[in-house]
Enzyme design. Sequence first.
Site, PDB file in Angstrom:
ATOM      1  N   THR A  22      40.956  46.426  36.393  1.00 32.59           N
ATOM      2  CA  THR A  22      41.409  45.062  36.666  1.00 32.59           C
ATOM      3  C   THR A  22      42.158  44.544  35.436  1.00 32.59           C
ATOM      4  OG1 THR A  22      40.716  42.891  37.510  1.00 32.59           O
ATOM      5  CG2 THR A  22      39.286  43.876  35.853  1.00 32.59           C
ATOM      6  N   ASN A  23      42.417  43.258  35.365  1.00 34.86           N
ATOM      7  CA  ASN A  23      43.051  42.659  34.180  1.00 34.86           C
ATOM      8  C   ASN A  23      42.477  41.260  33.971  1.00 34.86           C
ATOM      9  OD1 ASN A  23      44.792  40.603  35.584  1.00 34.86           O
ATOM     10  ND2 ASN A  23      45.584  42.469  36.519  1.00 34.86           N
ATOM     11  N   GLY A  24      42.934  40.598  32.897  1.00 32.08           N
ATOM     12  CA  GLY A  24      42.309  39.334  32.485  1.00 32.08           C
ATOM     13  C   GLY A  24      42.865  38.084  33.138  1.00 32.08           C
ATOM     14  N   ALA A  89      48.327  38.433  39.222  1.00 32.79           N
ATOM     15  CA  ALA A  89      48.573  39.622  38.398  1.00 32.79           C
ATOM     16  C   ALA A  89      47.905  40.803  39.100  1.00 32.79           C
ATOM     17  CB  ALA A  89      48.010  39.426  36.997  1.00 32.79           C
TER      18      ALA A  89
END
Length: 230
Positions: A22-24, A89
């Site tokens: 995943t990402n932030g 995102a």
Amino acid sequence: MAKILITSGPTRQYLDPVRYLTNGSSGVMGSALAQAALQAGHQVVMVSGPVRVRYPSGVKLLEVETTQEMLEACLAEFPNCDGLIGAAAPCDYQPAAVAAQKLKKTGEPLLLKLIETPDIVATLGKKKRLNQWTVGFALESEDARFQAIGKLQRKLCDLVVVNGVGAINSPHNEIEILNPAGEVVLAASGTKRKLAQQIIRVLDEQLLGPRSKTASATPSARPRKPQARI
Ligand code: C5P
């Protein structure tokens, strides 16, 4: 008044039943955009990955986990919307295979083969019908304008919002909005709440309002109705 589809937050791509990439992304910008759009009198359909942020109660919220699920929700909603703001995102890559059981440690390095996920903004860009529009975000660490215009063209966006890596997980942001001619139609910094209001104002002027004048990045530029459909 317009009906705006907004993607928000990160997605998750599973390696096995418990682990994921995943990402932030926090969803703060998506939430601020939803709030600003509602305040401006628009309807909002929100397709969001897993986030802690709360979305305004006035939105239709569709919660998803993976990029594929985000795409499917968007494909179902886009035909009934006037445009898309791609503030999510989504993970750009997913494991080529998802293990059915939790991966066991072996004492050896684990090599992952990743394949690209579908691009939601680009997919919807190709499906735009008369008067529909898409706005992408570009988070760039170098050559921001150049990279962002490339994205606008590849993804057939009508506008692109450029921001830097400092935008991730922060209440503040610094943005430029570029049109298909590469012109900066807005440069601003501040809280995401304030910036969201400015972005919606630009959309109202450039894509929805009577002064609509942005040439579409679709292969053949299309005339726009003076007023957005409801
Ligand atoms: O990741 P990238 O910088 O290419 O993202 C630019 C734009 O494309 C953003 O608006 C983002 O929401 C969108 N995007 C998407 N689907 C993806 C990756 C990015 O819609 N798989």
